[in-house]
Design a protein around this motif. Structure first.
Motif, short mmCIF file in Angstrom:
data_model
loop_
_atom_site.label_atom_id
_atom_site.label_comp_id
_atom_site.label_asym_id
_atom_site.label_seq_id
_atom_site.Cartn_x
_atom_site.Cartn_y
_atom_site.Cartn_z
N UNK A 1 0.87 -1.37 -0.02
CA UNK A 1 0.04 -0.13 0.06
C UNK A 1 1.04 1.28 -0.02
N UNK A 2 0.36 2.24 -0.99
CA UNK A 2 1.47 3.44 -0.86
C UNK A 2 1.36 4.35 0.19
N UNK A 3 2.07 4.69 1.02
CA UNK A 3 1.69 5.60 2.07
C UNK A 3 2.91 6.80 1.87
N UNK A 4 2.70 7.83 2.32
CA UNK A 4 3.78 8.95 2.50
C UNK A 4 4.81 8.65 3.17
N UNK A 5 5.99 8.86 2.70
CA UNK A 5 7.46 8.39 3.38
C UNK A 5 7.53 8.29 4.83
N UNK A 6 7.29 9.45 5.37
CA UNK A 6 7.47 9.70 6.83
C UNK A 6 6.46 8.38 7.59
N UNK A 7 5.39 8.18 6.99
CA UNK A 7 4.59 6.97 7.55
C UNK A 7 5.24 5.53 7.44
N UNK A 8 5.72 5.43 6.36
CA UNK A 8 6.39 4.08 5.84
C UNK A 8 7.81 4.22 6.93
N UNK A 9 8.37 5.34 6.97
CA UNK A 9 9.72 5.09 7.64
C UNK A 9 9.49 4.68 9.11
N UNK A 10 8.37 5.13 9.79
CA UNK A 10 7.80 4.90 11.13
C UNK A 10 6.74 4.00 11.44
N UNK A 11 6.57 3.02 10.44
CA UNK A 11 5.44 2.26 10.33
C UNK A 11 5.63 1.21 11.44
N UNK A 12 6.64 0.83 12.19
CA UNK A 12 6.57 -0.04 13.20
C UNK A 12 5.53 0.46 14.39
N UNK A 13 5.80 1.95 14.51
CA UNK A 13 5.25 2.73 15.56
C UNK A 13 3.68 2.60 15.39
N UNK A 14 3.21 2.52 14.11
CA UNK A 14 1.67 2.45 13.86
C UNK A 14 1.29 1.01 14.02
N UNK A 15 2.24 -0.06 13.79
CA UNK A 15 1.88 -1.41 13.66
C UNK A 15 1.63 -2.01 15.01
N UNK A 16 2.47 -1.30 15.84
CA UNK A 16 2.35 -1.73 17.23
C UNK A 16 1.70 -0.81 18.21
N UNK A 17 0.92 -0.03 17.75
CA UNK A 17 -0.04 1.08 18.49
C UNK A 17 -0.84 0.12 19.39
N UNK A 18 -0.88 0.64 20.56
CA UNK A 18 -1.89 -0.20 21.66
C UNK A 18 -3.25 0.57 21.90
N UNK A 19 -4.22 -0.26 21.36
CA UNK A 19 -5.71 0.50 21.58
C UNK A 19 -5.87 0.44 22.95
N UNK A 20 -7.23 0.97 23.31
CA UNK A 20 -7.74 0.91 24.48
C UNK A 20 -9.19 0.47 24.14
#
Length: 313
Positions: free
Chosen positions: A35-54
């Protein structure tokens, strides 16, 4: 609900003026799991993927320019039981942080903003279903997906990509429609997005609603959202929310119209953030051949699904 990560418009301006142009403007796209995402998102993807929902998070999901700010304002109004003064506590992007947003420092990322936001949090995302952090499903979060028809969505994205200086240059309208239909866009292909979430709606606690239905009968759709969120609001309160969330009211509301974002990022002299908010505006821009091209692709991609969109009401 004041939050210490909120920045004034002057703070934004001062911060951006210190940055090199490459840090802000016309960011390239990078693939994340196809999926194409803006580069800053791709570069920090692990932080999104591991985000902890409540467990009490409310997840607000759209394809870009599908009425995101509108549904955010409606949900916030309902969660505040129609106390509209609470809606004025901060701009939309502070009240409902954007999960996968990674602006240049020192501005907070969406992840950082959410981590210091008190519960219940309103979490905004444009992620397709397959990229959502698994914690949202593990915590059984209530999710609202707001969908808009292909043609109006394309027009709205085109004007937004002109004024949003962080997005890739949209080029001409003729170039854009070709690129849009191929899904060479931030957050990927419209078809993959709307169908992916449609197919997921019975697997999780997802309310899937349509922009066109909300335009046709706002209070009917607001009742659906209210019931889904476990609220019981009077018709009088719903009427207040309806008037507060009309396009005209939101366009004039500095807490909803993104006027707090400086022109060096959102250049609203090119196109207002809240432009028209209509169903059928695509007819002012599509040529007959472009309309047929989109119709052909729509018929092909929608085979085998009972998902249906209206391009007029």
């Amino acid at each position: 609900m004041e939050q210490d990560h909120q920045m004034t418009k002057e703070d934004f301006e001062a911060t951006f003026k210190k940055l090199p142009e490459s840090a802000i403007f016309r960011l390239p796209l990078s693939l994340v799991h196809g999926v194409p995402l803006m580069k800053p998102i791709a570069d920090q993807w692990e932080r999104v993927e591991t985000f902890q929902a409540r467990p009490d998070d409310i997840f607000i999901v759209t394809y870009p320019k599908a009425g995101t700010t509108w549904i955010q304002e409606i949900v916030d109004s309902i969660m505040n039981d129609g106390d509209l003064e609470k809606n004025m506590r901060a701009p939309t992007h502070v009240r409902s942080p954007f999960l996968e947003l990674f602006p240049p420092p020192p501005m907070p990322s969406g992840v950082d903003a959410l981590n210091i936001t008190p519960s219940p949090r309103l979490v905004k995302t444009h992620l397709p279903y397959k990229l959502v952090p698994i914690s949202f499903w593990e915590k059984k979060c209530k999710t609202i997906y707001f969908a808009r028809n292909l043609k109006d969505n394309a027009v709205s994205c085109y004007f937004f990509d002109q004024m949003n200086k962080s997005q890739p240059d949209p080029g001409t309208w003729d170039e854009y429609v070709e690129k849009y239909l191929k899904g060479e866009m931030s957050w990927g292909n419209w078809f993959d997005h709307v169908i992916g979430w449609w197919n997921a709606k019975d697997k999780h606690d997802i309310l899937y609603i349509f922009y066109e239905d909300m335009k046709e009968d706002p209070k009917r759709e607001m009742r659906k959202v209210t019931k889904f969120l476990g609220k019981n609001l009077s018709e009088e309160v719903l009427d207040k929310i309806f008037h507060h969330t009309t396009f005209e009211a939101m366009k004039e509301n500095p807490m909803a119209n993104y006027s707090t974002v400086p022109n060096i990022v959102f250049d609203q002299t090119i196109s207002p953030f809240m432009r028209k908010g209509e169903v059928g505006d695509w007819m002012n821009y599509f040529t007959e051949s472009q309309s047929k091209m989109f119709d052909t692709e729509y018929e092909e991609r929608m085979k085998g699904t009972d998902l249906k969109f209206r391009t007029t009401i």
